[in-house]
Scaffold this motif. Structure first.
Motif, PDB file in Angstrom:
ATOM      1  N   ARG A 254       0.744  -1.389   0.071  1.00 31.20           N
ATOM      2  CA  ARG A 254       0.018  -0.075   0.069  1.00 31.20           C
ATOM      3  C   ARG A 254       0.898   1.210   0.145  1.00 31.20           C
ATOM      4  NH1 ARG A 254      -5.315  -0.497   1.705  1.00 31.20           N
ATOM      5  NH2 ARG A 254      -5.472   1.789   0.997  1.00 31.20           N
ATOM      6  N   ASN A 255       1.937   1.125   0.591  1.00 30.71           N
ATOM      7  CA  ASN A 255       2.815   2.466   0.761  1.00 30.71           C
ATOM      8  C   ASN A 255       3.597   2.449  -0.608  1.00 30.71           C
ATOM      9  OD1 ASN A 255       2.203   3.121   3.127  1.00 30.71           O
ATOM     10  ND2 ASN A 255       3.616   1.907   4.348  1.00 30.71           N
ATOM     11  N   HIS A 256       3.949   1.389  -1.313  1.00 28.37           N
ATOM     12  CA  HIS A 256       4.761   1.747  -2.373  1.00 28.37           C
ATOM     13  C   HIS A 256       3.685   1.093  -3.831  1.00 28.37           C
ATOM     14  CE1 HIS A 256       7.589   2.247   0.494  1.00 28.37           C
ATOM     15  NE2 HIS A 256       7.677   1.032   0.848  1.00 28.37           N
ATOM     16  N   ASP A 257       2.642   0.937  -3.569  1.00 25.65           N
ATOM     17  CA  ASP A 257       1.752   0.916  -4.731  1.00 25.65           C
ATOM     18  C   ASP A 257       2.295  -0.400  -5.555  1.00 25.65           C
ATOM     19  OD1 ASP A 257       0.203   3.146  -4.320  1.00 25.65           O
ATOM     20  OD2 ASP A 257       1.921   4.309  -4.851  1.00 25.65           O
TER      21      ASP A 257
END
Lengths: 290, 283
Positions: free
Chosen positions: A188-191
């Protein structure tokens, strides 16, 4: 894999972290728990209550050591003093394998007490694998490295995190402690797609799995270990064990720790997924691992 | 990256705008990728904050008595300056405060007018941390000294017994302060705390100057403070420093009041210390 060289051919079930608020309950009530994971550093002391409690736990339970400060990704070699202390504890607990994180965290003897992400390069992978081998050779037990949750990526990286993890563990010939919550948080933080991650790691090296809760903020997710496991993480867990099989699983709950029963019940939710995998393996072992 | 992490946050808990002679934004952009929600600066700032929240919380938990002496705001200024000067050099957060006493002696401004009181409290609270998990030597038994004449008999003080001569009775204050907090250090955890929970509490009354002698010791895995008579303290200190039992007693009682029955007192002290397991033998 249920039992493999990386978890010392053990077949542990579902464990929970040994935490101070639960000491009294565990020692008094002696609940049935497959195994406990301890934070090694909490017991790398010379005496006192931590070691006495540990010895009492060891009389009744199986214990696996998990570290937070080996820092395999450090530019320095592992500290010999640290390894000596760790080996003393390893002899005490007889842990079948030992895990720590794929990260760095100290420079020139100054500690951040954090699990810092690494640039995913071949040079870093080589150095990290060398450190892991050195630790394993000194401790003489299998090592599993855990993927961390992260909040930053480096320009210097020239591969994905799962490619880097694979590169490191293949070079070090060590196991993986696959933390599916960390994969979710980082995805989620780095897609990235967390299923690409799960599909991309060498499943035969997975010696243990972590599940945990996290906290969502507006622009990022933090790995807080202070909640029950969220549904997307359980779905990743389900996917992971369909590849790796009935693997030793541990729930991490480190902050705002509720009662022992609440933590243990949350961990035991893994059983429903493990049961399905086990049933599928009995029916068609090849298809079950697809 | 560690240079940035070890740089203290601003008063508003943000990352500094400059790092040495460069804008921090430029520094962050040089090695951290941004994404569509966070800039490079903001991503690095998450780690900078985590570092400082973690180590400040560690020190905050370990020194509740010092907080009571200095007040929350002054304590936090001291903690930040101390950690900026002395980042952790141990794998364990337990050792965070190991150099706090020497730092405070070198930088007395952080204690203001309460320096002597603050130093006594730091020493007591650090001793408490040491007593909690220092080693325990094998217990001394009567067999260990049956064949040794008293003039040659030496006993080892357990490493979990620490002796402090203090100018203030900070032991009671430390107990009161700790009762208002959650007790000894909790688990080391690799998880991130969502937020720090520092509340404002009514001030605990501070003690007046009074010389006391305290042994901080562990018994049945609990840490206790035991006040000692000056003569008793002198004996234990001499034993710790390697004197024989006879020499320790002679030295401690050289100027003692001869009207007192010291022989029975000393017997009673030794009996009590032995029951508490203060003496061990070399491994």
């Amino acid at each position: 894999m249920p039992a493999n060289p990386f978890n010392n051919f053990t077949n542990y079930g579902i464990g929970i972290g040994l935490r101070i608020p639960h000491y009294h309950h565990i020692l008094e009530q002696k609940p049935v728990v497959d195994w406990f994971e301890i934070i090694s550093e909490n017991f790398m002391v010379d005496g006192g209550r931590p070691l006495e409690v540990l010895d009492q736990i060891l009389e009744q339970y199986r214990v696996v050591q998990h570290g937070v400060s080996m820092y395999f990704g450090n530019a320095d070699r592992p500290s010999r003093e640290h390894l000596k202390r760790l080996k003393t504890l390893v002899k005490r607990t007889k842990t079948p394998w030992l895990s720590d994180h794929l990260c760095w965290g100290s420079v020139d003897g100054r500690y951040t007490h954090d699990l810092l992400p690494m640039p995913y390069t071949f040079a870093v992978a080589r150095k990290t694998a060398q450190n892991i081998r050195e630790v394993r050779d000194y401790l003489e037990i299998p090592i599993c490295v855990e993927n961390v949750s992260s909040y930053a990526e480096f320009h210097a990286s020239d591969m994905t995190e799962w490619e880097f993890l694979s590169e490191v563990v293949e070079r070090a010939d060590c196991g993986i402690l696959l933390d599916v919550n960390n994969i979710y948080v980082s995805s989620r933080n780095h897609d990235f797609n967390p299923y690409d991650y799960l599909n991309g790691v060498p499943h035969h090296r997975v010696g243990q799995i972590h599940v945990a809760g996290h906290t969502k903020f507006e622009k990022y997710i933090l790995d807080t270990h202070d909640h029950p496991v969220l549904d997307p993480v359980w779905r990743l867990y389900d996917h992971a064990i369909r590849h790796s099989g009935h693997t030793a699983t541990l729930l991490e709950w480190d902050a705002h720790i509720p009662s022992f029963h609440e933590v243990h019940d949350e961990a035991l939710k893994a059983n429903q997924y493990l049961g399905e995998v086990e049933a599928a393996e009995k029916t068609d072992p090849v298809a079950a691992r697809r | 990256m560690t240079g940035v992490l070890f740089t203290p946050l601003t008063a508003g808990n943000d990352m500094q705008r400059r790092f040495r002679d460069r804008p921090m934004r430029q520094v962050a952009e040089s090695f951290i990728k941004p994404n569509d929600r966070l800039t490079s600066f903001e991503r690095l700032e998450l780690y900078n904050r985590q570092y400082w929240f973690r180590v400040l919380d560690g020190l905050y938990e370990d020194f509740p008595g010092l907080r009571a002496v200095l007040g929350e705001a002054r304590f936090m200024r001291l903690a930040e300056a101390y950690l900026a000067k002395h980042p952790s050099v141990s794998f364990s957060m337990r050792n965070l405060g190991s150099r706090l006493e020497s730092f405070l002696r070198a930088q007395p401004k952080y204690a203001g007018r309460r320096l002597a009181l603050a130093l006594d409290m730091v020493r007591l609270e650090w001793a408490q941390i040491e007593a909690f998990d220092n080693a325990a030597l094998p217990a001394l038994s009567s067999d260990d000294f049956l064949d040794t004449p008293p003039v040659r008999l030496r006993v080892m003080l357990q490493p979990h017994v620490l002796l402090l001569e203090l100018g203030y009775p900070v032991d009671n204050l430390a107990i009161a302060a700790r009762q208002e907090n959650s007790g000894m250090r909790g688990e080391a955890s690799n998880a991130v705390e969502e937020s720090s929970s520092r509340g404002t509490r009514p001030a605990i009354p501070l003690p007046k100057r009074e010389r006391i002698f305290v042994a901080v010791h562990r018994h049945d895995n609990m840490v206790y403070f035991k006040r000692l008579d000056p003569e008793a303290f002198a004996i234990v200190r001499a034993l710790r420093d390697g004197a024989t039992v006879v020499a320790a007693c002679e030295k401690a009682l050289r100027r003692a009041d001869s009207a007192i029955d010291w022989a029975s007192r000393v017997r009673s002290w030794f009996s009590n210390w032995a029951q508490l397991g203060w003496f061990g033998r070399r491994k």
